[in-house]
Write a protein that holds these residues in place. Structure first.
Motif, PDB file in Angstrom:
ATOM      1  N   ARG A 150     -46.861  18.336  28.425  1.00 52.25           N
ATOM      2  CA  ARG A 150     -47.149  19.065  27.142  1.00 52.25           C
ATOM      3  C   ARG A 150     -46.385  18.398  25.980  1.00 52.25           C
ATOM      4  NH1 ARG A 150     -45.588  24.972  29.515  1.00 52.25           N
ATOM      5  NH2 ARG A 150     -47.498  25.369  30.852  1.00 52.25           N
ATOM      6  N   VAL A 151     -47.107  18.531  24.918  1.00 54.06           N
ATOM      7  CA  VAL A 151     -46.492  18.006  23.417  1.00 54.06           C
ATOM      8  C   VAL A 151     -45.230  19.007  23.210  1.00 54.06           C
ATOM      9  CG1 VAL A 151     -46.781  17.426  21.267  1.00 54.06           C
ATOM     10  CG2 VAL A 151     -48.672  17.029  22.696  1.00 54.06           C
ATOM     11  N   VAL A 152     -44.130  18.154  22.870  1.00 54.96           N
ATOM     12  CA  VAL A 152     -43.073  18.964  22.615  1.00 54.96           C
ATOM     13  C   VAL A 152     -42.878  19.270  20.931  1.00 54.96           C
ATOM     14  CG1 VAL A 152     -40.443  19.127  22.477  1.00 54.96           C
ATOM     15  CG2 VAL A 152     -41.596  18.124  24.620  1.00 54.96           C
ATOM     16  N   ALA A 153     -43.158  20.289  20.361  1.00 54.92           N
ATOM     17  CA  ALA A 153     -43.088  20.576  19.009  1.00 54.92           C
ATOM     18  C   ALA A 153     -41.530  20.841  18.468  1.00 54.92           C
ATOM     19  CB  ALA A 153     -43.968  21.627  18.545  1.00 54.92           C
ATOM     20  N   LYS A 154     -41.140  20.139  17.484  1.00 55.71           N
ATOM     21  CA  LYS A 154     -39.818  20.318  17.074  1.00 55.71           C
ATOM     22  C   LYS A 154     -39.950  20.500  15.441  1.00 55.71           C
ATOM     23  CE  LYS A 154     -37.428  17.412  20.244  1.00 55.71           C
ATOM     24  NZ  LYS A 154     -36.473  16.449  20.930  1.00 55.71           N
ATOM     25  N   GLY A 155     -39.119  21.507  15.054  1.00 54.68           N
ATOM     26  CA  GLY A 155     -39.299  21.891  13.526  1.00 54.68           C
ATOM     27  C   GLY A 155     -38.590  23.269  13.275  1.00 54.68           C
ATOM     28  N   SER A 156     -38.206  23.316  12.159  1.00 58.05           N
ATOM     29  CA  SER A 156     -37.448  24.617  11.692  1.00 58.05           C
ATOM     30  C   SER A 156     -36.227  25.030  12.681  1.00 58.05           C
ATOM     31  CB  SER A 156     -38.660  25.810  11.633  1.00 58.05           C
ATOM     32  OG  SER A 156     -39.468  25.404  10.682  1.00 58.05           O
ATOM     33  N   LEU A 157     -35.443  23.947  13.221  1.00 60.71           N
ATOM     34  CA  LEU A 157     -34.491  24.193  13.964  1.00 60.71           C
ATOM     35  C   LEU A 157     -34.852  24.820  15.074  1.00 60.71           C
ATOM     36  CD1 LEU A 157     -31.930  25.718  11.382  1.00 60.71           C
ATOM     37  CD2 LEU A 157     -32.223  23.543  12.134  1.00 60.71           C
ATOM     38  N   LEU A 212     -42.964  24.367  23.297  1.00 61.36           N
ATOM     39  CA  LEU A 212     -44.022  23.696  24.304  1.00 61.36           C
ATOM     40  C   LEU A 212     -45.215  24.614  23.969  1.00 61.36           C
ATOM     41  CD1 LEU A 212     -42.187  22.758  27.309  1.00 61.36           C
ATOM     42  CD2 LEU A 212     -42.887  21.484  25.513  1.00 61.36           C
ATOM     43  N   SER A 213     -46.440  24.164  23.876  1.00 59.26           N
ATOM     44  CA  SER A 213     -47.612  25.003  24.082  1.00 59.26           C
ATOM     45  C   SER A 213     -47.835  25.129  25.421  1.00 59.26           C
ATOM     46  CB  SER A 213     -48.821  24.322  23.028  1.00 59.26           C
ATOM     47  OG  SER A 213     -48.996  22.931  23.644  1.00 59.26           O
ATOM     48  N   PHE A 214     -48.824  26.269  25.705  1.00 60.69           N
ATOM     49  CA  PHE A 214     -49.408  26.623  26.876  1.00 60.69           C
ATOM     50  C   PHE A 214     -51.167  26.458  26.795  1.00 60.69           C
ATOM     51  CE2 PHE A 214     -45.553  28.379  27.756  1.00 60.69           C
ATOM     52  CZ  PHE A 214     -45.331  28.297  29.181  1.00 60.69           C
ATOM     53  N   ALA A 215     -51.588  26.292  27.904  1.00 62.24           N
ATOM     54  CA  ALA A 215     -52.955  26.172  27.737  1.00 62.24           C
ATOM     55  C   ALA A 215     -53.526  27.687  27.609  1.00 62.24           C
ATOM     56  CB  ALA A 215     -53.508  25.407  29.080  1.00 62.24           C
TER      57      ALA A 215
END
Length: 346
Positions: free
Chosen positions: A271-278, A282-285
């Motif tokens: 899965r793509v790891v999203a980082k931001g706003s401290l 991870l997103s789910f299908a």
């Protein structure tokens, strides 16, 4: 195509809803040794839409699938070599029997049929077909057997990498249930996957099941959700199964086999790891299609390959379908009798 190359398998798809449309898409896009010959659905416009999407992908280079007037016409069509049944569960047994009568291999989506008696009729007819044609014609779409993670897990268990299995923990969660979902439907439509996967992983049949439940969510629909089942297999392993159709956060499938010397648990696909706003997230299908894309592709490829070389299908059999439906029936019986243990006769 050279003379040595096998002819493409011409597949007819019955049911142009989510599952049927996806099977048609995968065959057209990824299974080069097969093509979608015809599509049938009670809603002709829906079948037409599937055919048009395939036609649009190829332009004028490939003839578009034909839209059959009804399921029986598709089964009897001499231009159709094999059939996929992805229509409503209530039609599965009748259409599978029609395919057997026509001598055509059939891949029936789960469940094989809603009732044990219907499944038995299909199994008996498939036994007669095997005697006549030299191989069984019915395969059942328990695609998790072809999921790379599940396959790796089974290989480890079979090889004895974790010692003797003791426990299996299964979790099946979805975002939201379909309109009109029922407590029984959660068993026959969702839990039934694990009713096939658990005995397949352990190579041991399910012998008893007990249904339990916590406080329900979404009780305005009459759906008991989530549900928890305890499952015993003939080898003495105890399995736990949670089905939660309205988990909301995402589509999440987990399975862990606990042995005497170690465990083997599924890991989620990358899965793509999203980082931001401290924060990190991870997103789910959103549903099963993305999670099991590879499984469906590998399942359909294996089915078509077996048809081309005349070998037995490596997919789940009609007897496997009967076994899973028998467990589902026992789980529903337990649900209706305060969670008592119910033995499996089939």
């Amino acid at each position: 195509m050279t003379a040595a190359e096998p002819r493409s398998v011409r597949v007819g798809v019955i049911g142009a809803g989510i599952m049927g449309a996806d099977h048609a898409r995968i065959i057209d896009a990824f299974v080069g040794s097969a093509r979608v010959e015809a599509v049938a659905d009670v809603d002709r416009a829906r079948a037409q839409a599937v055919a048009e999407r395939i036609a649009a992908r190829h332009g004028t280079s490939v003839r578009a699938p034909r839209v059959s007037p009804d399921a029986r016409s598709l089964i009897d069509d001499p231009e159709v070599d094999a059939v996929i049944i992805a229509s409503h569960d209530s039609t599965h047994a009748e259409l599978a029997l029609a395919c057997l009568a026509a001598g055509k291999p059939v891949l029936c989506e789960k469940p094989l049929a809603p009732t044990v008696e219907e499944c038995r009729r299909v199994v008996e007819a498939d036994d007669r077909a095997a005697a006549l044609h030299g191989r069984r014609l019915v395969s059942v779409g328990f695609m998790r057997r072809f999921d790379p993670a599940y396959a790796e897990q089974k290989a480890a268990v079979t090889a004895g990498d974790i010692g003797t299995p003791l426990l299996v923990h299964g979790i099946s969660r979805g975002v939201s249930s379909a309109p009109g979902s029922t407590s029984e439907g959660s068993i026959t439509g969702s839990a039934i996957h694990e009713f096939d996967t658990i005995p397949w992983l352990l190579d041991s049949p399910i012998t008893a099941v007990s249904w339990q439940a916590p406080r329900a969510t979404g009780t305005e629909t009459g759906l008991q959700d989530p549900q928890v089942m305890l499952i015993r297999t003939a080898d003495g392993v105890l399995s736990t199964l949670e089905t939660f159709l309205n988990a909301r956060y995402g589509y999440d499938i987990l399975c862990e086999v606990v042995g005497e010397t170690g465990t083997r648990a599924l890991r989620d696909p990358a899965r793509v790891v999203a980082k931001g706003s401290l924060a990190t997230s991870l997103s789910f299908a959103p549903d099963w299609r993305q999670r099991f894309e590879d499984a469906y592709r590998l399942e359909l490829t294996a089915w078509i390959t077996a048809l081309q070389d005349g070998s037995e299908s490596p997919l789940a059999t009609a007897r496997d379908g009967l076994a899973a439906t028998a467990v589902a029936a026992a789980a529903i019986s337990s649900m209706n009798s305060d969670g008592r243990w119910v033995q499996i006769d089939d």
